[in-house]
Design an enzyme around this catalytic site. Structure first.
Site, mmCIF file in Angstrom:
data_model
loop_
_atom_site.group_PDB
_atom_site.id
_atom_site.type_symbol
_atom_site.label_atom_id
_atom_site.label_comp_id
_atom_site.label_asym_id
_atom_site.label_seq_id
_atom_site.Cartn_x
_atom_site.Cartn_y
_atom_site.Cartn_z
ATOM 1 N N LYS A 23 -4.236 7.281 -8.957
ATOM 2 C CA LYS A 23 -3.066 7.530 -9.828
ATOM 3 C C LYS A 23 -2.877 8.235 -10.955
ATOM 4 O O LYS A 23 -1.655 8.771 -11.287
ATOM 5 C CB LYS A 23 -2.327 6.724 -9.598
ATOM 6 N N ASP B 216 3.652 -0.460 -8.837
ATOM 7 C CA ASP B 216 2.948 -1.638 -8.575
ATOM 8 C C ASP B 216 1.657 -2.099 -9.533
ATOM 9 O O ASP B 216 1.634 -2.614 -9.220
ATOM 10 C CB ASP B 216 2.610 -1.181 -7.339
HETATM 11 C C1 LIG Z 1 -5.237 2.508 -5.761
HETATM 12 C C2 LIG Z 1 -3.564 3.405 -4.703
HETATM 13 N N1 LIG Z 1 -4.592 3.843 -3.596
HETATM 14 C C3 LIG Z 1 -3.711 4.483 -2.558
HETATM 15 C C4 LIG Z 1 -2.545 4.549 -2.576
HETATM 16 C C5 LIG Z 1 -1.632 4.907 -1.732
HETATM 17 O O1 LIG Z 1 -0.882 6.041 -2.503
HETATM 18 P P1 LIG Z 1 0.560 6.809 -1.993
HETATM 19 O O2 LIG Z 1 1.773 5.449 -2.518
HETATM 20 O O3 LIG Z 1 0.770 7.921 -2.284
HETATM 21 O O4 LIG Z 1 0.680 6.501 -0.398
HETATM 22 C C6 LIG Z 1 -1.901 3.720 -4.328
HETATM 23 C C7 LIG Z 1 -0.861 4.248 -4.720
HETATM 24 O O5 LIG Z 1 0.137 3.646 -5.038
HETATM 25 C C8 LIG Z 1 -2.929 3.541 -4.870
HETATM 26 O O6 LIG Z 1 -2.746 2.765 -6.332
#
Ligand SMILES: Cc1ncc(COP(=O)(O)O)c(C=O)c1O
Length: 380
Positions: free
Chosen positions: A72, A114
């Site tokens: 992120k 989040d």
């Molecule tokens: C650690 C992690 N993996 C995967 C995701 C999924 O990303 P997206 O919301 O772009 O699908 C997030 C989203 O915040 C994340 O923090």
């Protein structure tokens, strides 16, 4: 559970120049101006590959991304840098110069999060000397809030869910003239989320640069779908008919893309129980992401809670020569999907002993106490 893509536009050409090869090279060039930028490791797991009956499993390990321990870091930061360049009317050459610093003092970037996205926005704002205001709902853990505040962001806590924090930040941005940097998009708000997704291209670009032959299967965990769409879209545009099969994995408790695929349209699902994969707990796909995934995702897969924790353990305590990897609950979800695919869905996904699998460890132990409580030992 596994479902094929049911969309009427599945396989249609992807019109998304913002995800192509040149866009990815530009992202890497811009982020490369940040002193802390380094490509993250692409870690082979030969022992896991042997035991799952495939030729290769590689993990793009985003737990090492900047100091933020998550992919992120790329998205929010990239969007903040690009937006600031436009607001200050400066070129990439002047990104860290005096003219930008002077202009950035008057800029305010705000978002709801989040956890990981807020950290990334805060980090980008801090790099430029701008103000960041990050909205969190009461379910965001104290450790994750502290990690955002450590980058100088002001924290606003909102009662209710993630969606309530999004509503609150939108209203305050409109009222105060702040710049909203959301990773979620909806009709009328797609350009900034596309800049966030574009930042994720750095991962795909680094992977393709490091591999002699592209993978045959890619497993992408999804919340609102931005990460999955950026990587899948880039692979489709760059590799064309030689692209890998793309499997999108979501917690069964928050499967908005899976349900949207079933119903043939982007839809909001009602919340049920919280999932341990808390960064994937999202009940509505991002519009910008959905427009890509309905064309290029091949399959949608549901993950049970214990599959994510088992994958965390398998990565932390490997057999044989495999290196141990620290993967958080959401970070391990792509690997959990690869395991499920090899054990249960080989025929449906065309997995053979020749297959080369790619997964992304999207976060390390961003909440170390939770990590310890789930796998019984600390990340160190
Ligand atoms: C650690 C992690 N993996 C995967 C995701 C999924 O990303 P997206 O919301 O772009 O699908 C997030 C989203 O915040 C994340 O923090």
């Amino acid at each position: 559970m596994l479902e094929p893509n049911r969309s009427a536009v599945y396989g249609a050409p992807l019109q998304a120049a913002y995800l192509d090869r040149k866009a990815a090279a530009d992202v890497v060039a811009l982020l490369g101006r940040c002193p802390a930028y380094r490509p993250t490791p692409l870690v082979p797991l030969p022992e896991q590959a042997r035991s799952l009956g495939v030729a290769e499993i590689r993990v793009k390990d985003e737990s090492a991304r900047f100091a933020l321990k998550s992919f992120k870091a790329l998205g929010g930061m990239h969007a903040v840098l690009r937006l600031a360049m436009v607001l200050a009317d400066v070129s990439a050459d002047e990104l860290l110069g005096e003219r930008m610093r002077a202009a950035a003092r008057k800029m305010v970037f705000a978002c709801a999060t989040d956890g990981n996205h807020g950290r990334s926005v805060a980090c980008g704002a801090q790099l430029l000397g701008a103000r960041a205001i990050v909205y969190v709902h009461h379910g965001v853990s104290a450790a994750r809030v502290a990690a955002i505040a450590a980058y100088g962001a002001e924290i606003r806590t909102v009662q209710g869910s993630y969606d309530d924090s999004v509503r609150a930040v939108m209203a305050d941005c409109t009222r105060n003239g702040w710049t909203l940097v959301s990773d979620m998009s909806w009709p009328g708000y797609v350009e900034v989320p596309r800049l966030v997704m574009q930042g994720y291209l750095a991962m795909a670009h680094e992977v393709l640069a490091a591999l002699d032959a592209p993978p045959t299967h890619v497993f992408l965990q999804a919340g609102c779908g931005g990460l999955a769409a950026a990587v899948a879209g880039h692979l489709a545009l760059v590799l064309g008919s030689g692209r890998p099969r793309i499997v999108i994995a979501e917690p069964a408790r928050a499967a908005c893309l899976f349900e949207s695929n079933r119903q043939g349209r982007r839809l909001e699902i009602p919340p049920t129980e919280p999932t341990v994969m808390s960064m994937l707990e999202c009940y509505e796909p991002s519009l910008a992401a959905w427009e890509v995934l309905e064309r290029v995702a091949d399959h949608f897969l549901l993950l049970a809670e214990d599959e994510a924790v088992a994958a965390m353990r398998a990565l932390a305590f490997p057999q044989g020569e495999d290196a141990p990897l620290v993967a958080g609950e959401s970070g391990a979800a792509g690997f959990a999907a690869a395991r499920a695919a090899c054990m249960r869905y080989r025929a449906a996904l065309g997995i053979t002993a020749e297959s080369r699998l790619l997964v992304f460890n999207t976060e390390g132990a961003t909440d170390p106490d939770l990590y310890r409580s789930l796998i019984g030992t600390g990340p160190a």
